[in-house]
Design an enzyme around this catalytic site. Structure first.
Site, short mmCIF file in Angstrom:
data_model
loop_
_atom_site.label_atom_id
_atom_site.label_comp_id
_atom_site.label_asym_id
_atom_site.label_seq_id
_atom_site.Cartn_x
_atom_site.Cartn_y
_atom_site.Cartn_z
N CYS A 109 0.88 -1.19 0.00
CA CYS A 109 0.00 0.00 0.00
C CYS A 109 0.91 1.23 0.00
CB CYS A 109 -0.91 -0.01 1.22
SG CYS A 109 -1.74 -1.59 1.53
N ALA A 110 1.55 1.48 -1.13
CA ALA A 110 2.79 2.26 -1.12
C ALA A 110 2.64 3.76 -1.37
CB ALA A 110 3.76 1.68 -2.16
N GLY A 113 4.75 7.01 -1.66
CA GLY A 113 6.05 6.42 -1.94
C GLY A 113 7.13 6.62 -0.91
N GLY A 114 6.83 7.32 0.17
CA GLY A 114 7.87 7.59 1.17
C GLY A 114 8.48 6.36 1.78
N GLU A 133 0.09 0.12 -5.48
CA GLU A 133 -0.98 0.98 -4.97
C GLU A 133 -2.28 0.63 -5.68
OE1 GLU A 133 -3.56 3.39 -3.32
OE2 GLU A 133 -1.49 3.20 -2.54
N ASP A 177 1.61 -1.18 4.94
CA ASP A 177 1.30 0.07 5.63
C ASP A 177 -0.17 0.33 5.36
OD1 ASP A 177 1.79 2.47 7.05
OD2 ASP A 177 1.90 3.55 5.16
N CYS A 230 -0.94 4.43 10.64
CA CYS A 230 -0.71 5.78 11.19
C CYS A 230 -1.89 6.13 12.10
CB CYS A 230 -0.50 6.80 10.09
SG CYS A 230 -1.86 6.93 8.91
#
Length: 468
Positions: A109-110, A113-114, A133, A177, A230
Protein backbone atom coordinates in the site's frame (compact mmCIF):
# COMPACT_ATOMS: atom_id res chain seq x y z
CA UNK A 1 -8.24 21.31 16.65
CA UNK A 2 -11.83 20.17 17.31
CA UNK A 3 -11.35 16.51 18.26
CA UNK A 4 -14.32 14.16 18.44
CA UNK A 5 -15.36 13.47 22.04
CA UNK A 6 -15.43 9.74 21.32
CA UNK A 7 -11.80 9.89 20.19
CA UNK A 8 -10.73 11.60 23.39
CA UNK A 9 -12.63 9.10 25.51
CA UNK A 10 -11.05 6.21 23.56
CA UNK A 11 -7.51 7.48 24.06
CA UNK A 12 -7.72 8.15 27.83
CA UNK A 13 -7.69 4.47 28.89
CA UNK A 14 -4.60 3.93 26.72
CA UNK A 15 -2.51 6.92 27.79
CA UNK A 16 -3.80 7.55 31.30
CA UNK A 17 -2.01 10.50 32.92
CA UNK A 18 -0.20 11.22 29.63
CA UNK A 19 -3.48 12.09 27.90
CA UNK A 20 -3.30 15.85 28.44
CA UNK A 21 0.29 16.00 27.19
CA UNK A 22 -0.75 14.03 24.13
CA UNK A 23 -3.76 16.30 23.42
CA UNK A 24 -1.58 19.37 23.88
CA UNK A 25 0.92 18.01 21.36
CA UNK A 26 -1.90 17.40 18.87
CA UNK A 27 -2.82 21.08 19.05
CA UNK A 28 0.72 22.07 18.06
CA UNK A 29 2.34 22.21 14.66
CA UNK A 30 3.51 19.13 12.81
CA UNK A 31 7.26 18.77 12.38
CA UNK A 32 8.90 19.26 8.99
CA UNK A 33 11.32 16.63 7.72
CA UNK A 34 12.88 15.26 4.56
CA UNK A 35 15.07 12.38 3.50
CA UNK A 36 18.02 12.57 1.13
CA UNK A 37 18.43 10.26 -1.84
CA UNK A 38 21.68 8.40 -1.04
CA UNK A 39 22.60 7.49 -4.62
CA UNK A 40 22.28 11.09 -5.81
CA UNK A 41 24.00 12.51 -2.73
CA UNK A 42 26.99 10.20 -3.29
CA UNK A 43 27.10 11.17 -6.97
CA UNK A 44 26.76 14.90 -6.31
CA UNK A 45 27.68 15.76 -2.68
CA UNK A 46 26.16 19.00 -1.40
CA UNK A 47 25.80 20.60 1.99
CA UNK A 48 22.58 21.87 3.61
CA UNK A 49 22.48 25.66 3.78
CA UNK A 50 19.68 25.85 6.38
CA UNK A 51 19.77 24.34 9.89
CA UNK A 52 18.99 20.61 9.90
CA UNK A 53 18.87 18.04 12.66
CA UNK A 54 19.11 14.32 11.95
CA UNK A 55 16.10 12.06 12.51
CA UNK A 56 17.58 9.64 15.07
CA UNK A 57 16.25 6.40 13.55
CA UNK A 58 17.17 7.33 9.97
CA UNK A 59 20.54 7.57 8.27
CA UNK A 60 19.18 9.90 5.59
CA UNK A 61 16.39 11.80 7.38
CA UNK A 62 16.55 15.37 8.68
CA UNK A 63 14.28 17.82 10.52
CA UNK A 64 13.86 21.44 9.47
CA UNK A 65 12.88 24.21 11.87
CA UNK A 66 10.39 25.64 9.38
CA UNK A 67 8.76 24.56 6.13
CA UNK A 68 10.35 26.06 3.01
CA UNK A 69 8.59 26.32 -0.35
CA UNK A 70 9.69 22.84 -1.51
CA UNK A 71 7.74 23.28 -4.77
CA UNK A 72 10.21 25.94 -5.87
CA UNK A 73 13.37 23.94 -5.15
CA UNK A 74 14.78 22.35 -8.34
CA UNK A 75 16.52 19.68 -6.25
CA UNK A 76 13.14 18.48 -4.98
CA UNK A 77 11.98 17.86 -8.57
CA UNK A 78 15.32 16.27 -9.43
CA UNK A 79 14.80 13.62 -6.74
CA UNK A 80 17.76 14.78 -4.67
CA UNK A 81 15.53 14.57 -1.59
CA UNK A 82 11.94 13.69 -0.68
CA UNK A 83 9.67 15.39 1.85
CA UNK A 84 8.71 12.64 4.30
CA UNK A 85 7.16 12.53 7.75
CA UNK A 86 9.83 11.56 10.30
CA UNK A 87 8.02 8.74 12.12
CA UNK A 88 7.43 6.85 8.86
CA UNK A 89 11.20 6.76 8.32
CA UNK A 90 11.30 4.09 11.03
CA UNK A 91 10.71 1.53 8.25
CA UNK A 92 14.27 2.30 7.14
CA UNK A 93 15.58 1.33 10.57
CA UNK A 94 13.57 -1.90 10.59
CA UNK A 95 14.95 -3.00 7.22
CA UNK A 96 18.50 -2.02 8.16
CA UNK A 97 18.33 -4.07 11.36
CA UNK A 98 16.63 -7.20 9.98
CA UNK A 99 17.61 -7.53 6.30
CA UNK A 100 21.21 -8.52 5.64
CA UNK A 101 21.17 -9.94 2.11
CA UNK A 102 19.41 -9.12 -1.18
CA UNK A 103 15.66 -9.72 -1.05
CA UNK A 104 12.52 -9.49 -3.13
CA UNK A 105 10.35 -6.96 -1.34
CA UNK A 106 6.72 -5.86 -1.76
CA UNK A 107 5.41 -2.54 -0.46
CA UNK A 108 1.72 -3.31 -0.83
CA UNK A 109 0.00 0.00 0.00
CA UNK A 110 2.79 2.26 -1.12
CA UNK A 111 1.48 5.63 -2.38
CA UNK A 112 2.74 8.30 -2.31
CA UNK A 113 6.05 6.42 -1.94
CA UNK A 114 7.87 7.59 1.17
CA UNK A 115 8.19 4.17 2.76
CA UNK A 116 9.23 2.63 -0.58
CA UNK A 117 12.17 4.99 -0.93
CA UNK A 118 12.96 4.41 2.76
CA UNK A 119 13.29 0.72 1.93
CA UNK A 120 15.35 1.34 -1.20
CA UNK A 121 17.78 3.53 0.72
CA UNK A 122 18.76 0.61 2.97
CA UNK A 123 17.93 -2.73 1.29
CA UNK A 124 21.13 -4.58 0.30
CA UNK A 125 22.32 -3.92 -3.23
CA UNK A 126 20.78 -6.44 -5.60
CA UNK A 127 17.34 -6.35 -3.97
CA UNK A 128 14.13 -5.83 -5.95
CA UNK A 129 11.17 -3.74 -4.78
CA UNK A 130 7.63 -4.10 -6.10
CA UNK A 131 5.80 -0.96 -5.03
CA UNK A 132 2.02 -1.29 -5.34
CA UNK A 133 -0.98 0.98 -4.97
CA UNK A 134 -4.63 0.03 -5.47
CA UNK A 135 -6.00 3.48 -6.40
CA UNK A 136 -5.05 4.25 -10.00
CA UNK A 137 -4.43 7.99 -9.61
CA UNK A 138 -2.30 7.41 -6.50
CA UNK A 139 -0.39 4.67 -8.33
CA UNK A 140 0.74 7.26 -10.88
CA UNK A 141 1.84 9.59 -8.07
CA UNK A 142 3.78 6.63 -6.65
CA UNK A 143 5.40 6.02 -10.03
CA UNK A 144 6.47 9.68 -10.18
CA UNK A 145 8.09 9.38 -6.74
CA UNK A 146 9.96 6.23 -7.70
CA UNK A 147 11.04 7.65 -11.06
CA UNK A 148 12.55 10.72 -9.40
CA UNK A 149 14.31 8.53 -6.84
CA UNK A 150 16.05 6.89 -9.81
CA UNK A 151 16.64 3.35 -8.50
CA UNK A 152 16.49 0.79 -11.35
CA UNK A 153 15.39 -2.27 -9.31
CA UNK A 154 11.78 -1.18 -8.96
CA UNK A 155 8.38 -2.12 -10.37
CA UNK A 156 5.28 0.00 -9.70
CA UNK A 157 1.94 -1.80 -9.94
CA UNK A 158 -1.75 -0.93 -9.59
CA UNK A 159 -3.33 -4.04 -8.08
CA UNK A 160 -5.41 -5.52 -5.26
CA UNK A 161 -3.70 -7.55 -2.58
CA UNK A 162 -5.36 -10.77 -3.77
CA UNK A 163 -3.84 -10.32 -7.25
CA UNK A 164 -0.46 -11.24 -5.79
CA UNK A 165 -1.77 -14.68 -4.80
CA UNK A 166 -0.85 -15.70 -8.35
CA UNK A 167 2.77 -15.57 -7.13
CA UNK A 168 2.88 -17.72 -3.97
CA UNK A 169 6.00 -17.56 -1.81
CA UNK A 170 7.62 -14.91 -4.03
CA UNK A 171 8.56 -12.19 -1.54
CA UNK A 172 11.10 -12.32 1.27
CA UNK A 173 9.79 -9.10 2.79
CA UNK A 174 6.30 -7.57 2.65
CA UNK A 175 5.38 -4.16 4.04
CA UNK A 176 1.67 -3.58 4.66
CA UNK A 177 1.30 0.07 5.63
CA UNK A 178 -2.43 -0.45 5.85
CA UNK A 179 -5.13 2.11 4.99
CA UNK A 180 -6.40 3.23 8.38
CA UNK A 181 -8.53 5.72 10.29
CA UNK A 182 -5.63 8.20 10.21
CA UNK A 183 -5.61 9.30 13.84
CA UNK A 184 -1.86 9.77 13.63
CA UNK A 185 -2.29 12.35 10.85
CA UNK A 186 -4.69 14.64 12.74
CA UNK A 187 -2.09 17.45 12.94
CA UNK A 188 -1.50 17.32 9.18
CA UNK A 189 -4.92 16.44 7.79
CA UNK A 190 -8.09 18.22 8.89
CA UNK A 191 -10.20 15.80 6.86
CA UNK A 192 -8.92 12.92 9.01
CA UNK A 193 -10.27 14.71 12.08
CA UNK A 194 -13.65 15.39 10.46
CA UNK A 195 -14.09 11.86 9.12
CA UNK A 196 -13.12 10.02 12.32
CA UNK A 197 -15.73 7.80 14.00
CA UNK A 198 -15.74 4.59 16.00
CA UNK A 199 -17.58 2.97 13.10
CA UNK A 200 -14.81 3.98 10.69
CA UNK A 201 -12.18 2.55 13.05
CA UNK A 202 -13.91 -0.84 13.10
CA UNK A 203 -14.45 -0.77 9.33
CA UNK A 204 -10.73 -0.09 8.80
CA UNK A 205 -9.74 -2.92 11.15
CA UNK A 206 -11.83 -5.42 9.16
CA UNK A 207 -10.45 -4.17 5.84
CA UNK A 208 -6.89 -4.45 7.16
CA UNK A 209 -7.44 -8.12 8.09
CA UNK A 210 -8.82 -8.79 4.60
CA UNK A 211 -5.71 -7.23 3.05
CA UNK A 212 -3.39 -9.22 5.31
CA UNK A 213 -5.20 -12.47 4.57
CA UNK A 214 -5.04 -11.81 0.82
CA UNK A 215 -1.32 -11.02 0.73
CA UNK A 216 -0.15 -13.74 3.12
CA UNK A 217 0.28 -16.45 0.42
CA UNK A 218 2.75 -14.24 -1.48
CA UNK A 219 5.16 -14.13 1.49
CA UNK A 220 7.79 -16.87 1.59
CA UNK A 221 7.95 -19.24 4.55
CA UNK A 222 10.53 -17.66 6.79
CA UNK A 223 9.75 -14.26 5.25
CA UNK A 224 9.20 -11.06 7.22
CA UNK A 225 5.99 -9.02 7.38
CA UNK A 226 6.11 -5.39 8.50
CA UNK A 227 2.62 -4.26 9.51
CA UNK A 228 2.09 -0.57 10.19
CA UNK A 229 -0.63 2.04 10.52
CA UNK A 230 -0.71 5.78 11.19
CA UNK A 231 -3.31 5.47 13.93
CA UNK A 232 -3.44 5.08 17.73
CA UNK A 233 -6.31 2.74 18.61
CA UNK A 234 -5.76 -0.91 19.50
CA UNK A 235 -8.41 -2.28 17.10
CA UNK A 236 -6.29 -1.48 14.06
CA UNK A 237 -2.99 -2.18 15.78
CA UNK A 238 -2.49 -4.70 18.61
CA UNK A 239 -5.72 -6.56 17.96
CA UNK A 240 -4.89 -7.01 14.28
CA UNK A 241 -1.33 -8.03 15.15
CA UNK A 242 -2.67 -10.75 17.43
CA UNK A 243 -5.08 -11.79 14.67
CA UNK A 244 -2.13 -12.23 12.29
CA UNK A 245 -0.40 -14.45 14.85
CA UNK A 246 -3.48 -16.49 15.74
CA UNK A 247 -5.13 -16.86 12.33
CA UNK A 248 -2.13 -16.87 9.99
CA UNK A 249 0.35 -18.52 12.34
CA UNK A 250 2.88 -15.68 12.30
CA UNK A 251 5.57 -15.29 14.93
CA UNK A 252 6.48 -11.91 16.42
CA UNK A 253 10.00 -10.61 15.82
CA UNK A 254 11.75 -8.47 18.40
CA UNK A 255 14.12 -5.63 17.59
CA UNK A 256 16.21 -3.44 19.87
CA UNK A 257 15.80 0.33 19.74
CA UNK A 258 17.40 3.25 21.56
CA UNK A 259 15.50 4.30 24.68
CA UNK A 260 16.35 7.95 24.04
CA UNK A 261 14.26 7.96 20.86
CA UNK A 262 11.04 8.17 22.85
CA UNK A 263 9.37 5.29 21.01
CA UNK A 264 6.72 3.56 23.13
CA UNK A 265 6.10 -0.15 23.38
CA UNK A 266 2.88 -1.96 22.57
CA UNK A 267 -0.17 -1.64 24.81
CA UNK A 268 -0.44 -5.45 24.75
CA UNK A 269 2.53 -7.40 26.10
CA UNK A 270 1.80 -10.22 23.64
CA UNK A 271 2.73 -7.91 20.75
CA UNK A 272 6.23 -6.69 19.92
CA UNK A 273 5.02 -3.31 18.75
CA UNK A 274 6.58 0.14 18.35
CA UNK A 275 4.42 3.22 18.88
CA UNK A 276 5.08 6.86 18.04
CA UNK A 277 3.22 9.60 19.94
CA UNK A 278 3.73 13.32 19.22
CA UNK A 279 4.27 14.17 22.89
CA UNK A 280 7.20 11.72 23.04
CA UNK A 281 8.75 11.68 19.57
CA UNK A 282 9.24 14.44 17.04
CA UNK A 283 6.84 13.14 14.41
CA UNK A 284 3.31 11.98 13.80
CA UNK A 285 1.46 8.90 15.05
CA UNK A 286 2.67 5.47 13.92
CA UNK A 287 2.36 1.83 14.95
CA UNK A 288 4.75 -0.86 13.65
CA UNK A 289 4.95 -4.56 14.40
CA UNK A 290 7.15 -7.26 12.84
CA UNK A 291 6.10 -10.85 12.20
CA UNK A 292 7.73 -13.82 10.52
CA UNK A 293 5.96 -16.48 8.49
CA UNK A 294 6.74 -19.92 9.93
CA UNK A 295 8.62 -22.52 7.91
CA UNK A 296 11.75 -22.53 5.80
CA UNK A 297 12.19 -20.92 2.41
CA UNK A 298 10.91 -22.93 -0.55
CA UNK A 299 12.32 -22.99 -4.05
CA UNK A 300 10.86 -20.18 -6.13
CA UNK A 301 8.74 -21.43 -9.04
CA UNK A 302 7.60 -18.20 -10.72
CA UNK A 303 10.25 -18.44 -13.42
CA UNK A 304 9.49 -22.04 -14.35
CA UNK A 305 5.77 -21.28 -14.61
CA UNK A 306 6.48 -18.15 -16.62
CA UNK A 307 8.72 -19.98 -19.08
CA UNK A 308 6.13 -22.68 -19.63
CA UNK A 309 3.39 -20.12 -20.18
CA UNK A 310 5.37 -17.88 -22.50
CA UNK A 311 7.41 -20.38 -24.51
CA UNK A 312 5.14 -19.88 -27.55
CA UNK A 313 4.88 -16.11 -27.21
CA UNK A 314 7.22 -13.69 -29.00
CA UNK A 315 10.02 -12.48 -26.74
CA UNK A 316 9.89 -8.92 -25.43
CA UNK A 317 13.67 -8.81 -25.12
CA UNK A 318 15.59 -6.60 -27.55
CA UNK A 319 18.29 -8.44 -29.49
CA UNK A 320 20.20 -5.43 -30.81
CA UNK A 321 21.19 -3.38 -27.74
CA UNK A 322 23.81 -1.19 -29.40
CA UNK A 323 21.67 1.96 -29.54
CA UNK A 324 20.83 1.83 -25.84
CA UNK A 325 23.90 0.57 -24.00
CA UNK A 326 25.78 3.92 -24.28
CA UNK A 327 23.00 5.58 -22.27
CA UNK A 328 23.66 3.66 -19.04
CA UNK A 329 26.60 3.51 -16.67
CA UNK A 330 26.45 -0.29 -16.31
CA UNK A 331 24.64 -1.57 -19.44
CA UNK A 332 25.81 -5.16 -18.92
CA UNK A 333 23.72 -5.25 -15.72
CA UNK A 334 20.52 -4.84 -17.73
CA UNK A 335 18.36 -6.58 -20.28
CA UNK A 336 16.32 -4.40 -22.64
CA UNK A 337 12.70 -5.03 -23.59
CA UNK A 338 10.32 -3.27 -25.94
CA UNK A 339 6.71 -2.64 -24.92
CA UNK A 340 4.38 -0.43 -27.00
CA UNK A 341 7.37 1.13 -28.80
CA UNK A 342 9.00 1.99 -25.48
CA UNK A 343 12.42 0.65 -24.55
CA UNK A 344 12.83 -0.37 -20.92
CA UNK A 345 16.02 -1.51 -19.18
CA UNK A 346 15.38 -4.24 -16.60
CA UNK A 347 17.95 -5.39 -14.02
CA UNK A 348 19.33 -8.57 -15.57
CA UNK A 349 19.05 -10.74 -12.48
CA UNK A 350 15.31 -9.98 -12.22
CA UNK A 351 14.35 -9.44 -15.85
CA UNK A 352 12.45 -12.70 -16.31
CA UNK A 353 10.64 -12.30 -12.99
CA UNK A 354 9.62 -8.75 -13.91
CA UNK A 355 8.33 -9.91 -17.29
CA UNK A 356 6.40 -12.70 -15.53
CA UNK A 357 4.87 -10.24 -13.07
CA UNK A 358 4.08 -7.88 -15.92
CA UNK A 359 2.14 -10.62 -17.64
CA UNK A 360 -0.42 -10.84 -14.82
CA UNK A 361 -0.28 -7.52 -12.97
CA UNK A 362 -1.22 -3.98 -14.00
CA UNK A 363 2.20 -2.39 -14.39
CA UNK A 364 2.59 1.38 -14.17
CA UNK A 365 6.37 1.38 -14.57
CA UNK A 366 9.37 -0.87 -14.06
CA UNK A 367 13.14 -0.73 -14.38
CA UNK A 368 14.35 2.30 -16.32
CA UNK A 369 12.26 3.54 -19.21
CA UNK A 370 14.95 4.53 -21.71
CA UNK A 371 12.75 6.20 -24.32
CA UNK A 372 10.11 5.89 -27.01
CA UNK A 373 10.51 4.99 -30.68
CA UNK A 374 8.53 7.34 -32.94
CA UNK A 375 9.17 6.61 -36.59
CA UNK A 376 12.85 7.31 -37.21
CA UNK A 377 13.14 9.35 -34.03
CA UNK A 378 13.95 8.08 -30.54
CA UNK A 379 12.69 10.31 -27.73
CA UNK A 380 14.59 9.79 -24.46
CA UNK A 381 12.45 9.31 -21.37
CA UNK A 382 12.40 11.59 -18.36
CA UNK A 383 12.97 8.48 -16.23
CA UNK A 384 16.36 8.10 -17.90
CA UNK A 385 17.35 11.64 -16.87
CA UNK A 386 16.31 10.86 -13.28
CA UNK A 387 18.02 7.48 -13.08
CA UNK A 388 21.18 6.94 -11.07
CA UNK A 389 22.25 4.79 -14.04
CA UNK A 390 22.28 7.71 -16.49
CA UNK A 391 25.60 7.96 -18.31
CA UNK A 392 26.48 11.64 -18.08
CA UNK A 393 28.37 11.50 -21.37
CA UNK A 394 25.40 10.17 -23.33
CA UNK A 395 23.81 13.59 -23.97
CA UNK A 396 25.01 17.20 -24.00
CA UNK A 397 24.29 18.92 -20.70
CA UNK A 398 23.45 22.59 -20.18
CA UNK A 399 23.73 24.22 -16.76
CA UNK A 400 20.78 26.52 -16.03
CA UNK A 401 20.14 29.31 -13.55
CA UNK A 402 17.56 29.06 -10.78
CA UNK A 403 15.07 31.13 -12.78
CA UNK A 404 15.60 29.00 -15.90
CA UNK A 405 15.17 25.83 -13.84
CA UNK A 406 11.82 26.99 -12.45
CA UNK A 407 10.67 28.03 -15.92
CA UNK A 408 11.60 24.60 -17.27
CA UNK A 409 9.83 22.83 -14.39
CA UNK A 410 6.71 24.87 -15.19
CA UNK A 411 7.02 23.46 -18.70
CA UNK A 412 7.32 26.93 -20.16
CA UNK A 413 9.05 27.70 -23.44
CA UNK A 414 12.84 27.70 -23.15
CA UNK A 415 15.68 28.55 -25.54
CA UNK A 416 19.42 27.90 -25.51
CA UNK A 417 21.22 29.44 -28.47
CA UNK A 418 24.65 28.17 -27.45
CA UNK A 419 23.58 24.56 -26.89
CA UNK A 420 24.03 21.88 -29.57
CA UNK A 421 20.96 20.86 -31.52
CA UNK A 422 19.15 17.67 -30.56
CA UNK A 423 18.32 16.17 -27.19
CA UNK A 424 19.94 18.01 -24.30
CA UNK A 425 19.76 17.45 -20.53
CA UNK A 426 19.28 20.54 -18.40
CA UNK A 427 21.15 20.45 -15.10
CA UNK A 428 20.97 22.67 -12.03
CA UNK A 429 24.19 22.76 -10.01
CA UNK A 430 25.17 19.49 -11.66
CA UNK A 431 21.89 17.66 -10.99
CA UNK A 432 19.79 16.61 -14.03
CA UNK A 433 16.32 18.12 -14.31
CA UNK A 434 15.22 16.56 -17.61
CA UNK A 435 15.35 16.77 -21.39
CA UNK A 436 14.72 19.42 -24.01
CA UNK A 437 14.98 19.03 -27.78
CA UNK A 438 17.01 21.98 -28.93
CA UNK A 439 16.03 23.21 -32.40
CA UNK A 440 18.40 26.18 -32.46
CA UNK A 441 16.04 29.15 -32.25
CA UNK A 442 13.93 27.43 -29.60
CA UNK A 443 13.78 24.23 -27.58
CA UNK A 444 10.89 21.83 -27.04
CA UNK A 445 10.35 21.39 -23.30
CA UNK A 446 10.04 17.64 -22.63
CA UNK A 447 9.33 17.83 -18.91
CA UNK A 448 6.34 15.56 -18.12
CA UNK A 449 3.20 17.69 -18.39
CA UNK A 450 1.48 16.12 -15.40
CA UNK A 451 4.51 16.79 -13.15
CA UNK A 452 4.89 20.48 -13.93
CA UNK A 453 4.83 23.23 -11.31
CA UNK A 454 1.34 24.66 -11.65
CA UNK A 455 1.79 27.73 -9.47
CA UNK A 456 2.70 30.96 -11.22
CA UNK A 457 3.98 32.38 -7.94
CA UNK A 458 7.72 32.76 -7.43
CA UNK A 459 9.06 33.37 -3.91
CA UNK A 460 11.01 36.61 -3.38
CA UNK A 461 13.85 34.48 -2.06
CA UNK A 462 14.77 31.33 -3.93
CA UNK A 463 14.25 28.05 -2.10
CA UNK A 464 17.64 26.56 -1.35
CA UNK A 465 18.21 23.64 1.04
CA UNK A 466 21.46 22.35 -0.51
CA UNK A 467 24.38 24.02 -2.19
CA UNK A 468 27.73 22.97 -3.62
Amino acid sequence: MNLHADFISSIRPLLGNETESFLSALSGDASVSFRQNPSKVVRNPMEPVIPCKRVPWSQWGFYLEERPAFTFDPFFHAGYYYVQEASSMFVEYVARELVNEPVMCLDLCAAPGGKSISLLSVLPEGSLLVSNELVRQRAHVLSETMSKFGHPNVMVTNNRAKDFSAFPHLFDLVLVDAPCSGEGMFRKDEMAVEEWSRQNVEMCAVRQRDILNDIWPALKPGGLLIYSTCTYNTSENEENAIWIADELGAEFVNMEIEKGWGISSSFDKRVNGYRFFPHKTRGEGLFVTLLRKPGSETKETVLSRSRAKNQRKPSLFVKDRTAYTPLLLHPDSFHFIERDNRIVALPAQYSEILVALGGQLKVVSMGIEIGEKKGKDFIPSHALAMSRELHFGAFPMVEVTYEEAISYLRREAVSFTDAPKGYVILVYKGEPLGFVKNLGNRANNLYPHEWRIRSGYLPEKKTEIFTL
